[in-house]
Write a protein that holds these residues in place. Structure first.
Motif, mmCIF file in Angstrom:
data_model
loop_
_atom_site.group_PDB
_atom_site.id
_atom_site.type_symbol
_atom_site.label_atom_id
_atom_site.label_comp_id
_atom_site.label_asym_id
_atom_site.label_seq_id
_atom_site.Cartn_x
_atom_site.Cartn_y
_atom_site.Cartn_z
ATOM 1 N N TRP A 1 0.851 -1.185 0.000
ATOM 2 C CA TRP A 1 0.000 0.000 0.000
ATOM 3 C C TRP A 1 0.889 1.237 0.000
ATOM 4 C CZ3 TRP A 1 -4.692 0.808 -1.409
ATOM 5 C CH2 TRP A 1 -5.292 2.031 -1.130
ATOM 6 N N GLU B 1 -4.256 7.715 2.447
ATOM 7 C CA GLU B 1 -5.277 6.794 2.949
ATOM 8 C C GLU B 1 -4.585 5.550 3.491
ATOM 9 O OE1 GLU B 1 -9.542 4.883 1.516
ATOM 10 O OE2 GLU B 1 -8.225 5.837 0.062
ATOM 11 N N ASN B 2 -5.085 5.059 4.619
ATOM 12 C CA ASN B 2 -4.449 3.915 5.272
ATOM 13 C C ASN B 2 -4.985 2.595 4.736
ATOM 14 O OD1 ASN B 2 -2.874 2.535 7.331
ATOM 15 N ND2 ASN B 2 -4.832 2.111 8.304
ATOM 16 N N ASN B 3 -4.099 1.655 4.545
ATOM 17 C CA ASN B 3 -4.448 0.270 4.240
ATOM 18 C C ASN B 3 -3.193 -0.552 4.470
ATOM 19 O OD1 ASN B 3 -6.418 -1.635 3.445
ATOM 20 N ND2 ASN B 3 -5.529 -1.770 1.414
ATOM 21 N N CYS B 4 -3.357 -1.847 4.660
ATOM 22 C CA CYS B 4 -2.188 -2.680 4.941
ATOM 23 C C CYS B 4 -1.568 -3.227 3.654
ATOM 24 C CB CYS B 4 -2.571 -3.836 5.859
ATOM 25 S SG CYS B 4 -3.544 -5.128 5.040
ATOM 26 N N GLY C 1 -6.829 -6.486 3.984
ATOM 27 C CA GLY C 1 -6.943 -5.028 4.014
ATOM 28 C C GLY C 1 -8.380 -4.566 4.131
ATOM 29 N N HIS C 2 -8.617 -3.299 3.785
ATOM 30 C CA HIS C 2 -9.953 -2.709 3.854
ATOM 31 C C HIS C 2 -10.843 -3.227 2.722
ATOM 32 C CE1 HIS C 2 -9.889 0.118 7.138
ATOM 33 N NE2 HIS C 2 -8.793 0.719 6.709
ATOM 34 N N ASP D 1 -7.836 -2.221 9.151
ATOM 35 C CA ASP D 1 -7.056 -2.102 7.917
ATOM 36 C C ASP D 1 -6.394 -3.398 7.497
ATOM 37 O OD1 ASP D 1 -5.498 -1.794 10.242
ATOM 38 O OD2 ASP D 1 -3.918 -0.735 9.181
ATOM 39 N N HIS E 1 2.908 -2.792 6.926
ATOM 40 C CA HIS E 1 2.885 -1.467 6.295
ATOM 41 C C HIS E 1 4.315 -1.111 5.901
ATOM 42 C CE1 HIS E 1 -1.254 -0.584 7.658
ATOM 43 N NE2 HIS E 1 -0.898 -1.233 8.757
#
Length: 221
Positions: free
Chosen positions: A12, A17-20, A36-37, A69, A196
């Motif tokens: 990612w 924007e957060n995501n794994c 993830g999301h 996430d 991450h």
């Protein structure tokens, strides 16, 4: 992105924007680690297809921990014959105090079903053998997965390149996180695949990363 034979990484890289990170191990049993999301699953499936693999080939989804996430995208597999695996302790946490994190982030707790629970020890998936480690601290039931054949370590949110998982969420524990990091430092690792950030390649770089963490983070845990 293909890293090497049977090993794929989907990092990612959107800073807004957060995501794994998601990893895929292809073989007679195809394993996906941390979906993830939910809102990014279509994109993930497209990336997997670009690597010549159908998402329908996924047999097992491993969740390192249940924060949104990493966990939310499990709902994309509800109508598929996929076995979902996580630790029993992490499921306990999720159904009790862990679900508060979803509420705090104004997200709903997705529907999910667990195919089997992971505990510390060997995990045989088809012809491949993995070692499962309980690595609490970021969350109480966090797992790290070691693939000895490739000396590859999937750390979830325990260890990053130049960083560590936060412990200020519900049931985070700084002492346990430090102990988990030291356990992982003892492994013979040549590819460190965090939840991450960037992958760490090469034994020397990985050892340097552990030492950097000791010098820069332990005093604050």
């Amino acid at each position: 992105m293909k890293l090497e034979k049977d090993l794929y990484a989907y990092l990612w890289q959107n800073p807004y924007e957060n995501n794994c990170n998601t990893y895929l191990i292809h073989g007679d049993k195809t394993v996906l680690i941390d979906p993830g999301h939910s809102r990014h699953m279509e994109r993930l499936f497209h990336q997997i297809e670009e690597d010549g693999i159908s998402p329908e080939e996924v047999d097992v989804v491993i969740v390192t921990h249940s924060h949104p996430d990493h966990f939310e995208g499990l709902e994309a597999f509800l109508d598929k014959s996929v076995k979902v695996a996580m630790s029993r302790e992490e499921e306990r946490y999720l159904l009790e105090r862990g679900k508060l994190l979803f509420e705090m982030m104004r997200q709903y707790l997705p529907k999910f079903r667990i195919g089997f629970y992971l505990k510390e020890g060997e995990l045989h998936l088809g012809e491949k053998i993995f070692n499962v480690y309980q690595t609490p601290g970021h969350s109480p039931g966090s797992l790290s997965i070691y693939w000895p054949e490739r000396k590859a370590l999937f750390t979830g949110d325990v260890i990053f390149y130049g960083g560590i998982g936060r412990t200020d969420f519900v049931e985070g524990n700084s002492k346990l996180l430090m102990e988990s990091i030291e356990r992982m430092a003892d492994l013979d690792t040549e590819i460190l695949l965090p939840g991450h950030g960037e992958i760490v390649m090469g034994k020397e770089m990985i050892l340097q990363n552990f030492e950097f963490i000791r010098q820069n983070f332990y005093a604050y845990l």
